[in-house]
Design an enzyme around this catalytic site. Structure first.
Site, short mmCIF file in Angstrom:
data_model
loop_
_atom_site.label_atom_id
_atom_site.label_comp_id
_atom_site.label_asym_id
_atom_site.label_seq_id
_atom_site.Cartn_x
_atom_site.Cartn_y
_atom_site.Cartn_z
N ASP A 12 6.45 -3.32 -3.48
CA ASP A 12 5.19 -4.02 -4.28
C ASP A 12 4.25 -4.91 -3.49
OD1 ASP A 12 3.62 -4.62 -6.59
OD2 ASP A 12 5.10 -6.20 -7.17
N HIS A 29 -2.46 0.45 0.05
CA HIS A 29 -1.80 1.85 -0.41
C HIS A 29 -1.93 2.40 1.00
CE1 HIS A 29 -1.53 0.70 -4.42
NE2 HIS A 29 -2.59 1.10 -4.94
N LEU A 123 21.66 10.87 5.19
CA LEU A 123 20.94 9.89 4.00
C LEU A 123 20.32 10.46 3.06
CD1 LEU A 123 19.83 7.13 3.55
CD2 LEU A 123 17.70 7.69 4.91
C1 IPE Z 1 6.67 -1.89 -9.62
O1 IPE Z 1 5.19 -2.43 -9.09
C2 IPE Z 1 6.26 -0.36 -9.34
C3 IPE Z 1 6.23 -0.09 -8.10
C4 IPE Z 1 6.37 -0.73 -6.92
C5 IPE Z 1 6.11 1.58 -7.59
P1 IPE Z 1 4.25 -2.81 -10.19
O2 IPE Z 1 3.25 -3.44 -9.35
O3 IPE Z 1 3.75 -1.49 -10.86
O4 IPE Z 1 4.87 -3.89 -11.29
P2 IPE Z 1 4.32 -4.87 -12.31
O5 IPE Z 1 3.19 -4.25 -12.75
O6 IPE Z 1 3.74 -5.97 -11.31
O7 IPE Z 1 5.77 -5.37 -13.12
C1 IPE Z 2 2.79 -1.29 -5.06
O1 IPE Z 2 1.51 -2.21 -4.87
C2 IPE Z 2 2.40 0.13 -5.29
C3 IPE Z 2 2.31 0.71 -6.58
C4 IPE Z 2 2.80 0.08 -7.71
C5 IPE Z 2 1.96 1.91 -6.73
P1 IPE Z 2 0.77 -2.70 -6.16
O2 IPE Z 2 -0.35 -1.57 -6.15
O3 IPE Z 2 1.45 -2.87 -7.46
O4 IPE Z 2 -0.03 -3.96 -5.47
P2 IPE Z 2 -0.19 -5.64 -6.31
O5 IPE Z 2 1.24 -5.78 -6.74
O6 IPE Z 2 -1.18 -5.06 -7.19
O7 IPE Z 2 -0.57 -6.41 -5.15
MG MG Z 3 2.22 -4.63 -8.00
#
Ligand code: IPE
Ligand code: IPE
Ligand code: MG
Length: 246
Positions: A12, A29, A123
């Site tokens: 995240d 990303h 793995l």
């Molecule tokens: C969780 O992250 C999902 C992934 C890392 C793929 P999100 O960014 O979607 O989660 P919330 O919305 O902050 O809980």
């Molecule tokens: C995690 O990073 C990747 C996915 C959930 C696909 P985020 O896109 O949720 O990044 P933040 O949490 O908004 O910073």
């Molecule tokens: Mg996120």
């Protein structure tokens, strides 16, 4: 160091990493996707047996179209670019989640690669894509109910052991239980990830955003895990006695 058998990571913080630097979210990303390869290598080197990476949740479908298309492009690139290395390292990679929701174009990339890596015995790398734990559990209930209707199972057959066989992680068998969950970005929540499988996992929440998470940080998490006392409901003296007999 005590090496966890199954590590699961909620990758995240890509968007915030980019925004803090004045870039559009998708830059996060792009950078984040480059962090996967060194991490998989390190997990393999450390002797972790299963690694589950949360790449896209069932809720992430609600994101803006432009962001989604970048995510799919990156995912496709990862599969194509990494196939050789995964094969060379005997890594078995599979996708867990609602893959039927992915576009035929993505499926045409993922399916054959997954198939070709399916015989590997090193793995176990699981990519959670369009994954949600509530979906995992409700799907399991549906499959079991259908098996009962078809006469293959009886309701009284259901047990914690059997439940495992109906989840997306079924192929991991005794490795299904997660030992360590790591979440980056400073958020302290589970966001619908492996609720059943992480019932007795240790959790580590890192302040780093995913694009800053490097192999050395994984090692630091494992060190922290090594120092944790896992009691599984027993008293500390019971578990230390059990350890002495091991
Ligand atoms: C969780 O992250 C999902 C992934 C890392 C793929 P999100 O960014 O979607 O989660 P919330 O919305 O902050 O809980
Ligand atoms: C995690 O990073 C990747 C996915 C959930 C696909 P985020 O896109 O949720 O990044 P933040 O949490 O908004 O910073
Ligand atoms: Mg996120």
């Amino acid at each position: 160091m005590k090496i966890p058998r199954h590590v699961a990571i909620i990758m995240d913080g890509n968007g915030r990493w980019a925004e803090r630097r004045g870039y559009p979210r998708v830059f996060g990303h792009i950078r984040g996707s480059t962090r996967v390869k060194p991490l998989v290598r390190e997990a393999d080197r450390l002797g972790i047996r299963a690694l589950t990476l949360y790449a896209f949740s069932t809720e992430n479908w609600l994101r803006p179209e432009g962001e989604l298309s970048v995510l799919w492009r990156l995912l496709k690139k990862y599969f194509v670019k990494e196939f050789q290395e995964l094969q060379k390292k005997n890594i078995r990679m599979r996708v867990i989640g609602e893959i039927e929701r992915l576009s035929p174009e993505i499926r045409s990339v993922i399916d054959p690669i997954q198939e070709r890596l399916s015989g590997n015995t090193g793995l176990q790398l699981n990519l959670a894509i369009s994954y949600g734990s509530r979906r995992d559990l409700s799907r399991a209930a549906k499959l079991f109910a259908q098996d009962c209707v078809d006469g293959k199972r009886r309701p009284e057959d259901m047990s914690e052991q059997l439940m495992r066989e109906y989840l997306w992680t079924a192929e991991l068998a005794e490795l299904s239980d997660v030992d360590l969950v790591i979440r980056t970005s400073g958020e302290v929540r589970v966001s619908n990830f492996l609720l059943w499988q992480s019932a007795y996992a240790e959790f580590i929440f890192s302040e780093l955003c995913w694009p800053d998470f490097k192999p050395e940080h994984l090692r630091a998490c494992i060190e922290e895990y090594s120092g944790r006392d896992r009691r599984f409901g027993q008293t500390a003296s019971q578990t230390s006695q059990a350890k002495e007999f091991q």
